[in-house]
Design a protein around this motif. Sequence first.
Motif, PDB file in Angstrom:
ATOM      1  N   UNK A 165      -5.887   5.955  11.873  1.00 44.91           N
ATOM      2  CA  UNK A 165      -7.125   5.274  12.295  1.00 44.91           C
ATOM      3  C   UNK A 165      -7.707   4.453  11.144  1.00 44.91           C
ATOM      4  N   UNK A 166      -7.651   5.011   9.949  1.00 45.47           N
ATOM      5  CA  UNK A 166      -8.181   4.303   8.771  1.00 45.47           C
ATOM      6  C   UNK A 166      -7.379   3.026   8.502  1.00 45.47           C
ATOM      7  N   UNK A 167      -6.062   3.152   8.531  1.00 45.80           N
ATOM      8  CA  UNK A 167      -5.232   1.975   8.230  1.00 45.80           C
ATOM      9  C   UNK A 167      -5.384   0.923   9.334  1.00 45.80           C
ATOM     10  N   UNK A 202      -8.040   0.427  11.125  1.00 46.66           N
ATOM     11  CA  UNK A 202      -9.341  -0.234  10.913  1.00 46.66           C
ATOM     12  C   UNK A 202      -9.236  -1.280   9.811  1.00 46.66           C
ATOM     13  N   UNK A 203      -8.491  -0.951   8.773  1.00 44.61           N
ATOM     14  CA  UNK A 203      -8.321  -1.892   7.662  1.00 44.61           C
ATOM     15  C   UNK A 203      -7.578  -3.147   8.138  1.00 44.61           C
ATOM     16  N   UNK A 204      -6.544  -2.946   8.951  1.00 40.13           N
ATOM     17  CA  UNK A 204      -5.736  -4.083   9.422  1.00 40.13           C
ATOM     18  C   UNK A 204      -6.512  -4.964  10.407  1.00 40.13           C
ATOM     19  N   UNK A 245      -9.513  -5.724  10.182  1.00 43.46           N
ATOM     20  CA  UNK A 245     -10.533  -6.478   9.448  1.00 43.46           C
ATOM     21  C   UNK A 245     -10.267  -7.970   9.486  1.00 43.46           C
ATOM     22  N   UNK A 282       0.531   5.380   0.625  1.00 44.01           N
ATOM     23  CA  UNK A 282      -0.447   6.385   1.077  1.00 44.01           C
ATOM     24  C   UNK A 282       0.131   7.794   0.950  1.00 44.01           C
ATOM     25  N   UNK A 283      -0.718   8.657   0.423  1.00 44.87           N
ATOM     26  CA  UNK A 283      -0.356  10.053   0.170  1.00 44.87           C
ATOM     27  C   UNK A 283      -0.879  10.896   1.331  1.00 44.87           C
ATOM     28  N   UNK A 300       0.855  -1.191   0.000  1.00 43.04           N
ATOM     29  CA  UNK A 300       0.000   0.000   0.000  1.00 43.04           C
ATOM     30  C   UNK A 300       0.891   1.241   0.000  1.00 43.04           C
TER      31      UNK A 300
END
Lengths: 201, 201
Positions: A193-195, A197-199, A201, A181-182, A179
Motif C-alpha cells: 500500500x505504501x509503495x 501510494x508513492x507510485x 504520486x 525495501x526491507x 528502491x
Amino acid sequence: MNRIITIGRQFGSGGRELGRRLSDELGFAYYDREIVEEIAKRTELSETYVQNIIEHRPFVAFPIHIGQSFLASADPVQQQNQEIFQTQCSILNEMSEKSDCVIVGRCADYILSEKRPLRIFVYADMDSRIKRCREKQPENEDLTDREMKNRILDMDRQRSSYYEFYTGNKWSDPENYDILVNTSNLEIKAMAKMIAAAIKQ
Amino acid sequence: MNRIITIGRQFGSGGRELGRRLSDELGFAYYDREIVEEIAKRTELSETYVQNIIEHRPFVAFPIHIGQSFLASADPVQQQNQEIFQTQCSILNEMSEKSDCVIVGRCADYILSEKRPLRIFVYADMDSRIKRCREKQPENEDLTDREMKNRILDMDRQRSSYYEFYTGNKWSDPENYDILVNTSNLEIKAMAKMIAAAIKQ
C-alpha cells in the motif's frame, strides 16, 4: 509509455507477494510464472525444464581460460540456454508494451532498462526469511534452521549467478535498483500500500 | 509514540535535501546541523571542533592488539570523543521525544533503534554525485572529476568509519535500513513527495 515495475528479490523475502499485492493496488498486469509458461510454449520445451534453466546457474561448458565464450559456443546446451534467454527478452518486451505491469525476476530490470522501469529490490534478514519459508513449507518437510538457511543461501546464489551471467551486473548491488525495501519489520500488505501510494504520486 | 525518520546518506547523494523536503511535506521537525550546535552548547566545545569529530573517523590512540579498548582508554582525546557521542545520544533521544521528526546522519538509526524509526538510506551513482557536488561547489573551486570523485569517496570512508566505530554495524549494509533510495534517476523533490505519500498511508 506504459509504467513498468520490476521486482528483484532475495529468496524468502516476500518479493513475489509484494509484487502481486502491488499489481492489485495499482491495477497493473502481473507477470511471474506466466513468463515461464510462455517461454515453454514458444520453445516447445517443458515448463519444468525452462524453470530449471532460468532459476539455476547457467551451465558453462568451457572454462574461460581456454578462450571459449558463451556466445561463440557451439555447445547445444549453451545454445538452448541462449535461445531461452532471447525468447524471455522478446516476451518481456511484448508484455511491457501491452499495459502497465509488474514483473517479478527474470532480469527484467536489465532487459527492459531502456524503458526506464521502476526497479525495486526486496530483501530481509535471515530470521525473517527462515520464518517466511517455514510458513510455506510442505507439511511433510522437516528442515532444521541450519538446513533452511543453507537452502535460502543456495537459492540466492543461483539467482545471483543467473543475473550476473546475463547482465554482467552484480545482483545485490543497490546501483542496479531505484528502491530497495526491507521486509523484516513491516508487513508486506502495508508495504504494498505504501509503495502504491508513492507510485500514484 | 512519535514517528521518527532517520536518513543515512552517501556524500553527494542529496540525502540532506531529501530529508529537508520530506520534513516539509510531512510537517515533521528536521534535525541536522542543529544537533552539532546543541552538542557544542552542552560540551562547551566549538561547533567546528564538534563537527570535525562527528564527521571524521574517530581517532584510535591504541591499537587493539595491545589490549586497549576505546571505553577503557584514559586518553583525553578518546574521552572527549566519547563524551561528544554520549551527548549526541541524549540530544537525539530528547529531540525524538518532542515531536515527529526527520534526523539526518549522526547514527540516529542505531541510537534510536528501540523507538523503531523508519530508517532510510540515500545513495546514487558516482556521476550523479559528482554533478550534484559541482552544482554546490564554491565559485573559486576548480576540481577535476578525478579529484571530486576522490573527495566523495573520502567523505564516504569517513562516514563509514564513524558509523562502524560507534554502532559495530556496516554503514552501507542494507540490513541496517528499511528503505534504500537511489537518487540518480529521480528528482529529489518528486522522491520526497513519493516517500511522504507512502508514510502518510
